[in-house]
Enzyme design. Sequence first.
Site, short mmCIF file in Angstrom:
data_model
loop_
_atom_site.label_atom_id
_atom_site.label_comp_id
_atom_site.label_asym_id
_atom_site.label_seq_id
_atom_site.Cartn_x
_atom_site.Cartn_y
_atom_site.Cartn_z
N GLY A 71 0.82 -1.20 0.00
CA GLY A 71 0.00 0.00 0.00
C GLY A 71 0.86 1.26 0.00
N THR A 72 1.95 1.21 0.71
CA THR A 72 2.84 2.38 0.79
C THR A 72 3.35 2.74 -0.61
OG1 THR A 72 3.52 1.75 3.01
CG2 THR A 72 5.00 3.22 1.82
N ASN A 151 -7.00 4.03 10.13
CA ASN A 151 -6.40 2.81 10.68
C ASN A 151 -6.25 2.84 12.20
OD1 ASN A 151 -4.43 4.82 9.60
ND2 ASN A 151 -2.98 3.57 10.74
N GLN A 179 -7.44 0.10 4.67
CA GLN A 179 -8.16 -0.54 5.78
C GLN A 179 -9.56 -1.03 5.39
OE1 GLN A 179 -7.15 -1.51 8.75
NE2 GLN A 179 -5.12 -0.57 8.72
N SER A 199 -3.67 -3.24 0.18
CA SER A 199 -2.54 -4.00 0.68
C SER A 199 -3.06 -5.37 1.14
CB SER A 199 -1.93 -3.24 1.86
OG SER A 199 -0.91 -3.99 2.44
N ALA A 200 -2.53 -6.45 0.53
CA ALA A 200 -3.10 -7.78 0.75
C ALA A 200 -3.03 -8.25 2.21
CB ALA A 200 -2.40 -8.79 -0.15
N HIS A 201 -1.97 -7.83 2.92
CA HIS A 201 -1.82 -8.38 4.28
C HIS A 201 -2.85 -7.84 5.26
CE1 HIS A 201 0.38 -5.13 6.59
NE2 HIS A 201 0.68 -4.71 5.38
N THR A 237 9.82 -7.66 -12.21
CA THR A 237 9.12 -8.93 -12.40
C THR A 237 8.01 -9.08 -11.36
OG1 THR A 237 11.16 -9.87 -13.24
CG2 THR A 237 9.47 -11.45 -12.54
N CYS A 326 3.71 1.19 13.10
CA CYS A 326 5.08 1.70 13.15
C CYS A 326 5.34 2.45 14.44
CB CYS A 326 5.35 2.59 11.94
SG CYS A 326 4.13 3.88 11.72
#
Length: 374
Positions: A71-72, A151, A179, A199-201, A237, A326
Site C-alpha cells: 500500500g505504501t 487505521n 483498511q 494492501s493484501a496483508h 518482475t 510503526c
Amino acid sequence: MKKVYLDNASTTAIRTEVIQEMTKVMTEDFGNPSSTHSFGRNAKSILELSRKSIAKHFKITAQEIIFTSCGTEANNWILRSVVKDLKVKRIITSKIEHHAVLYTLLSLQSEYGIQIDYVAVKPNGEIDITDLVQLLSQETKTLVSLMHVNNETGTILDLERVGRICKQYNVLFHSDTVQSIGKTEIDLQAIPIDFIVASAHKFHGPKGVGFAFVRKNSGLQPIFYGGEQEKGLRAGTEAVHQIAGMAKALEHSYINLETERTYIFELKNYLITQLEIEFPAVVINGTVDGFYNILNVLLPFSEDKTAMILFHLDMKGIAVSRGSACQSGTIKPSHVLAEMLSNEDLKKPSLRISFSHYNTKEDIDLLIEALKSI
Ligand code: PLP
C-alpha cells in the site's frame, strides 16, 4: 498461555486457502510472466486471471488495476506522479492520514513546492466536509487525498459524497483504502474517484503485495524504470505467487463478507459492553459507529500506566496496539489522536483493538481480565 491477537489493523493471519494457492503457484508455476515460452505464458495467465478477479469486486476493468509491492508504494506512486506528471500544484489532505501519505506529501512539498492544505478534523475524528468545500473554492490544479477508514480510530469517510464534491469542483480524488478493501463493498462505478490503493496483508493475504486502482486515461507515469511490466507503469518482475494469493484472499473476503462482518460487529459490541461494565469511565476515541473491526478507547487509568500498558498486555499474551503499527512500542503519542484529544487526555492510555473473524468472545474476556489486573 493462550495467545490473543487483537491487532488486525496492523496485519492479519493468512487464510488457509491463500497459503494453499500460493504454495501451488510457487511449486508449479514459477515461470516469469514476461517470458514467451509456455512457462511464462502460464505465469502470465495466473497474473491476468488474478487481475480480472480483483477488478470484478470493484466493478472496474482489469486494466485499471496495477500491482505494487504494498500500500505504501501505491500511495507514493500515485501522489508523486500526480505532482510530477499531471502538474497538480495543490493537495488537500488531513493530518490523520497514514504516514505513507503524510510523509510522501511533505517530501513532494520540499521537492516541488506544492501547496498542502489540511482539512479540519472534528473532535470525533471525522473529516469536516464543510471545511473541505471551503478549501475547494480555489482555482489551482488540485488533488484531494483522504483515507476511507482511519487505521487508528476506524472513523469512516463517505467516499461517494466526497467523490461527488471533488467532481463538482473538477479536482482529482485519491483515497487510501488500505483498511477498507476486502472489508466492505466498494463500487467504483458508482463512486467518482480517480485512485484507490490496497494492501493484501490487511485482508488475510500475504505481505509484500498490493495494488493501485487507477481510473482509465489517468495520465500517470511510472516512478520506477526498467522492464515493461504492468503496461510500463511499474517495472519489475511481478510476484506471481503473491498476486495469486492476494486475489484468492480478496475472493474469500468478499464471499464471507456478510457473515464475517456480522460476527466481528457482534464481537466489537461485546467488547464495548464489557469495557463499560468494568471501566464505566471508558471513552471511545472516534465515532461510536466507526468501522466494525476497529475500536480505539481511552482507558480511565492514570498517566503513569501509559508507557507500560502494551508491555503488560504482551506479558499476558495479548497483542493490541497504541497507534499505528510503526508507532507501537514507542511512547510518542499518536498523530491521529493528537488531532482529536486534549493534551490532558493524550497523556492517558488509549488502546487500539482491532478484530478479525478468527477472534472469539474468549479473547475479549482475556483482554478484559488483563486490563483489570493493571
Ligand atoms: N495506509 C494505511 C491506512 C495503513 O493502515 C497501512 C498499513 O499500516 C498502509 C497504508 C501501509 O500499507 P503497507 O503495509 O502495505 O505498506
